[in-house]
Motif scaffolding. Sequence first.
Motif, PDB file in Angstrom:
ATOM      1  N   LYS A  89       1.743  -6.092  13.959  1.00 42.44           N
ATOM      2  CA  LYS A  89       2.489  -5.898  12.647  1.00 42.44           C
ATOM      3  C   LYS A  89       2.118  -5.890  11.359  1.00 42.44           C
ATOM      4  N   ASN A  90       2.440  -4.862  10.549  1.00 44.00           N
ATOM      5  CA  ASN A  90       1.894  -5.158   9.084  1.00 44.00           C
ATOM      6  C   ASN A  90       3.270  -5.193   8.181  1.00 44.00           C
ATOM      7  N   VAL A  91       2.943  -5.900   7.138  1.00 41.21           N
ATOM      8  CA  VAL A  91       4.253  -6.172   6.211  1.00 41.21           C
ATOM      9  C   VAL A  91       3.705  -5.886   4.709  1.00 41.21           C
ATOM     10  N   GLY A  92       4.366  -5.234   3.991  1.00 43.19           N
ATOM     11  CA  GLY A  92       4.013  -4.995   2.546  1.00 43.19           C
ATOM     12  C   GLY A  92       5.118  -4.576   1.633  1.00 43.19           C
ATOM     13  N   THR A  93       4.236  -4.036   0.586  1.00 45.24           N
ATOM     14  CA  THR A  93       5.456  -3.579  -0.608  1.00 45.24           C
ATOM     15  C   THR A  93       4.993  -1.840  -0.698  1.00 45.24           C
ATOM     16  N   PHE A  94       6.123  -1.139  -1.232  1.00 44.82           N
ATOM     17  CA  PHE A  94       6.282   0.159  -1.240  1.00 44.82           C
ATOM     18  C   PHE A  94       6.547   0.387  -2.632  1.00 44.82           C
ATOM     19  N   THR A 141       2.941   4.553  -2.587  1.00 48.64           N
ATOM     20  CA  THR A 141       1.905   3.743  -1.940  1.00 48.64           C
ATOM     21  C   THR A 141       2.481   2.767  -1.205  1.00 48.64           C
ATOM     22  N   TYR A 142       2.071   2.257   0.083  1.00 46.43           N
ATOM     23  CA  TYR A 142       2.141   1.136   0.794  1.00 46.43           C
ATOM     24  C   TYR A 142       1.054   0.349   0.830  1.00 46.43           C
ATOM     25  N   THR A 143       1.130  -0.838   0.212  1.00 41.75           N
ATOM     26  CA  THR A 143       0.236  -1.982   0.233  1.00 41.75           C
ATOM     27  C   THR A 143       0.764  -3.096   1.009  1.00 41.75           C
ATOM     28  N   SER A 148      -4.655  -3.548   2.547  1.00 38.07           N
ATOM     29  CA  SER A 148      -4.991  -2.325   2.721  1.00 38.07           C
ATOM     30  C   SER A 148      -3.765  -1.478   1.892  1.00 38.07           C
ATOM     31  N   THR A 149      -4.278  -0.179   1.538  1.00 40.46           N
ATOM     32  CA  THR A 149      -3.245   0.630   0.986  1.00 40.46           C
ATOM     33  C   THR A 149      -3.234   2.015   1.711  1.00 40.46           C
ATOM     34  N   ARG A 150      -2.235   2.787   1.674  1.00 38.89           N
ATOM     35  CA  ARG A 150      -2.237   4.204   2.099  1.00 38.89           C
ATOM     36  C   ARG A 150      -0.868   4.797   1.558  1.00 38.89           C
ATOM     37  N   ASP A 151      -1.046   6.129   1.484  1.00 38.41           N
ATOM     38  CA  ASP A 151       0.189   6.992   0.868  1.00 38.41           C
ATOM     39  C   ASP A 151       1.437   7.053   1.898  1.00 38.41           C
ATOM     40  N   LEU A 152       2.687   7.086   1.551  1.00 40.12           N
ATOM     41  CA  LEU A 152       3.776   7.255   2.435  1.00 40.12           C
ATOM     42  C   LEU A 152       4.601   8.508   1.795  1.00 40.12           C
ATOM     43  N   ALA A 153       5.034   9.086   2.641  1.00 43.30           N
ATOM     44  CA  ALA A 153       6.008  10.088   2.281  1.00 43.30           C
ATOM     45  C   ALA A 153       7.342  10.201   3.140  1.00 43.30           C
ATOM     46  N   PHE A 154       8.631  10.384   2.605  1.00 42.70           N
ATOM     47  CA  PHE A 154       9.798  10.442   3.105  1.00 42.70           C
ATOM     48  C   PHE A 154      10.615  11.606   2.791  1.00 42.70           C
ATOM     49  N   ALA A 159     -10.852  11.320   4.121  1.00 37.24           N
ATOM     50  CA  ALA A 159     -11.888  10.663   5.097  1.00 37.24           C
ATOM     51  C   ALA A 159     -11.311   9.054   5.343  1.00 37.24           C
ATOM     52  N   ASP A 160     -11.093   8.315   4.312  1.00 39.88           N
ATOM     53  CA  ASP A 160     -10.866   6.964   4.691  1.00 39.88           C
ATOM     54  C   ASP A 160      -9.231   6.735   5.102  1.00 39.88           C
ATOM     55  N   GLY A 161      -8.666   7.929   5.175  1.00 40.47           N
ATOM     56  CA  GLY A 161      -7.075   7.631   5.804  1.00 40.47           C
ATOM     57  C   GLY A 161      -6.029   6.969   4.959  1.00 40.47           C
ATOM     58  N   THR A 162      -6.335   7.162   3.620  1.00 36.66           N
ATOM     59  CA  THR A 162      -5.319   6.197   2.858  1.00 36.66           C
ATOM     60  C   THR A 162      -4.490   7.304   1.932  1.00 36.66           C
TER      61      THR A 162
END
Length: 159
Positions: A85-90, A102-104, A112-118, A134-137
Amino acid sequence: MKQLICMVCVFIAMVGCKNNEKNKETQLLKETEQESKMAESNLTSLEKGCYIYSGNGDLVKFEITEMNDKNVKGNLSYAYAEKDKNVGTFEGAVNGDKLFGTYTFMSEGVQSTRDLAFKIEKDQIVEGFGDLNADGTTFKDTTTINYNSTTPWQKAFCD
C-alpha cells in the motif's frame, strides 16, 4: 415581363441562399457553444470530496481537500491486491477536462514522487497512463497519455 419574372426568381433564390448560410452559421455557433459548455461542465464536475475505485481486491481512494481556481490538493492512497500500500498527497492543476499533478507518497518507508494524470468525466475521474522518463517519475509526453475507462474512480462519500 419575362425578364422581370426571372429577376424576381433570381432575387428570391439569392435571399434564400443567404438565409440558409446564416442558418448554418447560427447552427455551427450553437454547436460550438454547446461543446464549450460541456467542457466547462466537466471542469466544474470535479469537486472536493472522495473519488474511489474498488474492484478485484484493489482499493484506491482520492480525497480532494482543496480547490481554488485550477489548483487541486488532496490525499491519495493505493491499495492494490498483493502489492504494498502507498499513501500520500497530490498537488496539481486542472487543464480543460484533465487534471495533472504530482503524487508524493510513502511506500516501504521510502518517500517518492511521480506524475499523475486524470481525465475528468461527470461524477468520476479516470486515471491516465503513459510513457515515463528513465526513473519512472515524470511523463515523457502528456499528449500521449491513455485514460483507462475500465477502472473509473467514482465520486463517493468520504469516511
